[in-house]
Design a protein around this motif. Structure first.
Motif, PDB file in Angstrom:
ATOM      1  N   GLY A 284       0.803  -1.227   0.000  1.00 30.79           N
ATOM      2  CA  GLY A 284       0.000   0.000   0.000  1.00 30.79           C
ATOM      3  C   GLY A 284       0.828   1.265   0.000  1.00 30.79           C
ATOM      4  N   CYS A 285       2.156   1.166   0.094  1.00 32.70           N
ATOM      5  CA  CYS A 285       3.006   2.361   0.108  1.00 32.70           C
ATOM      6  C   CYS A 285       3.108   2.943  -1.292  1.00 32.70           C
ATOM      7  CB  CYS A 285       4.411   2.013   0.615  1.00 32.70           C
ATOM      8  SG  CYS A 285       4.479   1.532   2.353  1.00 32.70           S
ATOM      9  N   ASP A 286       3.027   4.260  -1.402  1.00 34.26           N
ATOM     10  CA  ASP A 286       3.145   4.919  -2.703  1.00 34.26           C
ATOM     11  C   ASP A 286       4.243   5.971  -2.722  1.00 34.26           C
ATOM     12  OD1 ASP A 286       2.036   6.756  -1.041  1.00 34.26           O
ATOM     13  OD2 ASP A 286       0.200   7.059  -2.196  1.00 34.26           O
ATOM     14  N   SER A 287       5.177   5.898  -1.750  1.00 32.75           N
ATOM     15  CA  SER A 287       6.305   6.829  -1.743  1.00 32.75           C
ATOM     16  C   SER A 287       7.470   6.177  -0.994  1.00 32.75           C
ATOM     17  CB  SER A 287       5.931   8.147  -1.058  1.00 32.75           C
ATOM     18  OG  SER A 287       5.683   7.940   0.317  1.00 32.75           O
ATOM     19  N   TRP A 288       8.664   6.721  -1.240  1.00 36.07           N
ATOM     20  CA  TRP A 288       9.844   6.194  -0.562  1.00 36.07           C
ATOM     21  C   TRP A 288       9.729   6.377   0.947  1.00 36.07           C
ATOM     22  CZ3 TRP A 288      13.434   3.455  -3.154  1.00 36.07           C
ATOM     23  CH2 TRP A 288      13.471   3.572  -4.536  1.00 36.07           C
ATOM     24  N   GLN A 417       8.380   0.935  -6.316  1.00 36.94           N
ATOM     25  CA  GLN A 417       8.399   2.382  -6.122  1.00 36.94           C
ATOM     26  C   GLN A 417       9.313   3.050  -7.142  1.00 36.94           C
ATOM     27  OE1 GLN A 417       6.491   4.187  -4.060  1.00 36.94           O
ATOM     28  NE2 GLN A 417       7.375   5.974  -5.093  1.00 36.94           N
ATOM     29  N   LYS A 418      10.440   2.381  -7.419  1.00 27.64           N
ATOM     30  CA  LYS A 418      11.356   2.921  -8.425  1.00 27.64           C
ATOM     31  C   LYS A 418      10.675   2.977  -9.792  1.00 27.64           C
ATOM     32  CE  LYS A 418      16.056   2.247 -10.147  1.00 27.64           C
ATOM     33  NZ  LYS A 418      17.266   1.385 -10.104  1.00 27.64           N
ATOM     34  N   LEU A 419       9.880   1.942 -10.103  1.00 27.62           N
ATOM     35  CA  LEU A 419       9.151   1.925 -11.372  1.00 27.62           C
ATOM     36  C   LEU A 419       8.106   3.033 -11.403  1.00 27.62           C
ATOM     37  CD1 LEU A 419       8.515   0.607 -14.083  1.00 27.62           C
ATOM     38  CD2 LEU A 419       7.012  -1.001 -12.857  1.00 27.62           C
ATOM     39  N   ARG A 420       7.380   3.218 -10.267  1.00 29.66           N
ATOM     40  CA  ARG A 420       6.374   4.292 -10.210  1.00 29.66           C
ATOM     41  C   ARG A 420       7.024   5.656 -10.399  1.00 29.66           C
ATOM     42  NH1 ARG A 420       3.825   1.039  -6.178  1.00 29.66           N
ATOM     43  NH2 ARG A 420       5.066   2.047  -4.560  1.00 29.66           N
ATOM     44  N   LYS A 425       8.033  10.328 -13.516  1.00 29.28           N
ATOM     45  CA  LYS A 425       8.996  11.273 -14.087  1.00 29.28           C
ATOM     46  C   LYS A 425       8.775  11.408 -15.590  1.00 29.28           C
ATOM     47  CE  LYS A 425      13.919  12.321 -14.262  1.00 29.28           C
ATOM     48  NZ  LYS A 425      15.288  11.906 -13.869  1.00 29.28           N
ATOM     49  N   LYS A 426       8.516  10.276 -16.252  1.00 29.78           N
ATOM     50  CA  LYS A 426       8.283  10.339 -17.686  1.00 29.78           C
ATOM     51  C   LYS A 426       7.020  11.123 -17.998  1.00 29.78           C
ATOM     52  CE  LYS A 426      10.701   6.085 -18.926  1.00 29.78           C
ATOM     53  NZ  LYS A 426      10.569   4.710 -19.464  1.00 29.78           N
ATOM     54  N   ALA A 427       6.024  11.013 -17.119  1.00 29.88           N
ATOM     55  CA  ALA A 427       4.757  11.716 -17.363  1.00 29.88           C
ATOM     56  C   ALA A 427       4.850  13.191 -17.029  1.00 29.88           C
ATOM     57  CB  ALA A 427       3.645  11.074 -16.542  1.00 29.88           C
ATOM     58  N   ALA A 428       5.627  13.538 -16.002  1.00 30.57           N
ATOM     59  CA  ALA A 428       5.657  14.923 -15.520  1.00 30.57           C
ATOM     60  C   ALA A 428       6.895  15.685 -15.941  1.00 30.57           C
ATOM     61  CB  ALA A 428       5.550  14.947 -13.990  1.00 30.57           C
ATOM     62  N   PHE A 429       7.926  15.021 -16.476  1.00 28.11           N
ATOM     63  CA  PHE A 429       9.174  15.698 -16.799  1.00 28.11           C
ATOM     64  C   PHE A 429       9.489  15.526 -18.280  1.00 28.11           C
ATOM     65  CE2 PHE A 429       9.415  15.171 -12.296  1.00 28.11           C
ATOM     66  CZ  PHE A 429      10.125  16.260 -11.833  1.00 28.11           C
ATOM     67  N   ASP A 430      10.111  16.524 -18.816  1.00 26.72           N
ATOM     68  CA  ASP A 430      10.541  16.506 -20.200  1.00 26.72           C
ATOM     69  C   ASP A 430      11.765  15.604 -20.326  1.00 26.72           C
ATOM     70  OD1 ASP A 430      10.669  17.478 -22.959  1.00 26.72           O
ATOM     71  OD2 ASP A 430      12.539  18.402 -22.260  1.00 26.72           O
ATOM     72  N   ALA A 431      11.708  14.678 -21.250  1.00 27.83           N
ATOM     73  CA  ALA A 431      12.779  13.692 -21.365  1.00 27.83           C
ATOM     74  C   ALA A 431      14.089  14.331 -21.822  1.00 27.83           C
ATOM     75  CB  ALA A 431      12.362  12.593 -22.347  1.00 27.83           C
ATOM     76  N   LEU A 432      14.024  15.382 -22.630  1.00 28.07           N
ATOM     77  CA  LEU A 432      15.246  15.985 -23.174  1.00 28.07           C
ATOM     78  C   LEU A 432      15.940  16.880 -22.158  1.00 28.07           C
ATOM     79  CD1 LEU A 432      17.093  16.485 -25.612  1.00 28.07           C
ATOM     80  CD2 LEU A 432      15.584  18.397 -26.249  1.00 28.07           C
ATOM     81  N   THR A 433      15.206  17.783 -21.533  1.00 27.26           N
ATOM     82  CA  THR A 433      15.829  18.794 -20.662  1.00 27.26           C
ATOM     83  C   THR A 433      15.804  18.399 -19.189  1.00 27.26           C
ATOM     84  OG1 THR A 433      13.729  19.971 -20.407  1.00 27.26           O
ATOM     85  CG2 THR A 433      15.158  20.600 -22.267  1.00 27.26           C
TER      86      THR A 433
END
Length: 592
Positions: A284-288, A417-420, A425-433
């Protein structure tokens, strides 16, 4: 001995009476020794006082002879005699007589005081002789006062010896009477042997047979109710009762072993339940932070005899970083490379305590390395972290199977958690910059505006655009353009120093939200970014791309725009900056 021959222990009664008689004889002998000590003590005091008395006259003769015929040998003889006399006086003063009367002690002190006074006068006379004043020395040593003091010394010592002889006679008489009484008592006790024989026999029967039987009966009753905490009596009897006590003790030990096995089974079941509960909580944990908290809550209860630490692999630095500890004092949480841990190198649990001889992990202090238990956290054949325990309870073997199960469960949770985080990160961050993208922008902006309204502070918004970016792409290619985007993004992020949030808003556009930053501070930051970009050399294929510059538009809420058009105001300011020649900063007009 057997109960059938118990009557033979009547011999003990005779031994006891003999011992009692012997004690009486010993006391009688002690009284005689007291008598001898009193006589010996009297002799010692007699000898010392007589010797001091004789030495007093001898010292006087030597001093007078040195005064009449002053020669170095006479003076040296006097000094040597004085040193010897002084030692005897100290010896006499150091002797202790517990039975001495006040009068005896006073006489002894007076005699020693007069002796000391005579020695002082002799020292004064010898000093006069050495100074050439022989007449003064003769006058002092042959004076009436000096003779009177010699007489006093003799009188005090004689009186002291007289009182000492009287006391010694009294002590000898008293010791003799005591010795006679004790000898009589010894004879009477020997006569009581026959009477005590029956008493001793009854006492032995009571304590050797009746009392052990009653005690064993009580123990048997308590053991019948499974009260294994009862202590069985330790009987060294070589008889039927001793055999019974040994059998009861064996029965109790078997019961304790069975009870211990049941407790271990119950504890094992509780540990399994805790491990299952930890697994469910980790799911049930969703964060480190949730995973770390779950570890610190459950691990001390699953492995209660060991303190521990949780390490996470920092892939960029290639180091194991401690993120949690329990049942351990602060310290020794420094990061370390994975090759310092044998568990990480082997990919299996490693514990030097488990085997007689094994390699210690170098990341653990040397004094505690033999207590360490390291469990690698591996998922999909990749190292994620490390569980490290220090087993404080060396008398019990750690539950290695549960430690390994805990490691597997924790590794799976960390991998998930690492996968989440990667998907987020892929959804919220720009892959290039590496900047946040436009998907996360609206929510961040609304939260910043709400915070600014609640605290009645300002919120600045900055729009940046790379000048002539299309021309740069056409001239150098898209790979060079991507490199420009990455390096400009890095310069913008570095300039913020954590005081704002930067987004890649479009192709070559960046947007920055600056909570609690007013117009002057925002302009200063924009100038810094403008300067940093203009002064930065972008290289591609060993050639410099450029020149590279940016245009910046700035708007501050609530001075330049409403909450719903803050970004539009900054974008309009950026448009004016580009229309007026690019490579500059424009601030939005104040809201009307």
């Amino acid at each position: 001995m057997r109960i059938a021959t118990i009557t033979n222990i009547a011999y003990i009664a005779t031994v006891l009476l003999t011992l009692s008689s012997g004690v009486s004889l010993f006391l009688a002998s002690n009284a005689e020794r007291t008598e001898r000590e009193a006589v010996q003590q009297s002799r010692v005091f007699d000898a010392l006082t007589q010797e001091l008395e004789k030495e007093a006259f001898s010292l006087t003769e030597l001093a007078r002879q040195a005064a009449i015929h002053p020669q170095g040998d006479d003076i040296r003889a006097w000094k040597a005699k004085l040193a010897e006399d002084t030692r005897e006086e100290k010896h006499l003063a150091s002797l202790q007589d517990a039975g001495a009367s006040t009068e005896e002690l006073m006489l002894l002190q007076r005699a020693l005081a007069v002796l000391e006074q005579l020695e002082d006068e002799q020292r004064s006379a010898i000093a006069s002789v050495e100074a050439g004043q022989r007449e003064a020395a003769i006058s002092l040593l042959f004076s009436r006062e000096y003779e009177a003091q010699l007489g006093q010394v003799e009188s005090y010592f004689e009186h002291f010896r007289s009182l000492l002889d009287q006391r010694t006679d009294a002590a000898v008489a008293e010791a003799t009477q005591l010795s006679q009484r004790l000898r009589t008592l010894s004879e009477v006790m020997v006569g009581l042997t026959a009477l005590l024989f029956l008493f001793v026999l009854g006492f032995i029967i009571r304590h050797r047979i009746l009392r052990p039987v009653i005690t064993l009966s009580d123990v048997v009753n308590r053991l019948a109710t499974q009260d294994y905490a009862v202590q069985t009596p330790t009987l060294a009897h070589v008889d039927e009762i001793g055999d019974m006590a040994q059998a009861i003790s064996i029965f109790r030990e078997n019961g304790l072993a069975r009870q211990r096995l049941e407790q271990e089974r119950d504890a094992d079941w509780e540990t399994r339940k805790l491990l299952a509960r930890m697994t469910r909580r980790l799911q049930g944990c969703d964060s480190w932070s949730d995973i770390i908290m779950a570890t610190t809550v459950f691990a001390p209860n699953i492995i209660p005899g060991a303190g521990g630490r949780l390490y996470i692999l920092d892939e960029q630095a290639n180091t194991m970083r401690c993120v949690a500890r329990w049942l351990l004092s602060p310290g020794d949480e420094e990061s370390f490379p994975p090759d310092q841990c044998w568990a990480l190198k082997r990919g299996h649990l490693h514990s030097p305590l488990r085997d007689a001889v094994d390699m210690p992990c170098t990341h653990v202090p040397a004094e505690a390395a033999h207590l360490a238990i390291c469990v690698p956290l591996i998922a999909q054949n990749k190292i994620i972290g490390l569980l490290s325990f220090l087993n404080h309870d060396t008398e019990r073997e750690p539950p290695y199977i549960y430690i390994e199960l805990m490691g597997e469960t924790l590794a799976l949770a960390l991998a998930n958690q690492k996968l989440r985080d990667s998907l987020t990160k892929k959804a919220a961050f720009d892959a290039l910059t590496g900047m946040r993208n436009r998907t996360d922008f609206e929510e961040t902006l609304q939260m910043a505006l709400a915070q600014a309204k609640a605290t009645q502070s300002v919120l600045s918004c900055m729009m940046l655009d790379i000048d002539h970016f299309k021309k740069l792409n056409d001239s150098w290619g898209h790979e060079a353009g991507d490199k420009v985007l990455m390096e400009v993004a890095a310069l913008v992020t570095a300039s913020l120093k954590g005081n704002g949030t930067a987004f890649r808003y479009g192709g070559e556009e960046f947007l920055i939200i600056l909570p609690d930053v007013d117009e002057a501070q925002a302009v200063a930051l924009a100038e810094e970014i403008l300067h940093n970009v203009a002064g930065h050399r972008v290289l591609y294929d060993a050639r410099q791309i450029g020149p590279v510059s940016v245009s910046i538009g700035l708007a501050v809420w609530p001075h330049h725009a409403r909450a719903d058009n803050l970004v539009r105001a900054a974008d309009l300011a950026l448009y004016h900056a580009k229309e007026n020649g690019r490579g500059q900063i424009r601030v939005a007009r104040k809201a009307g």
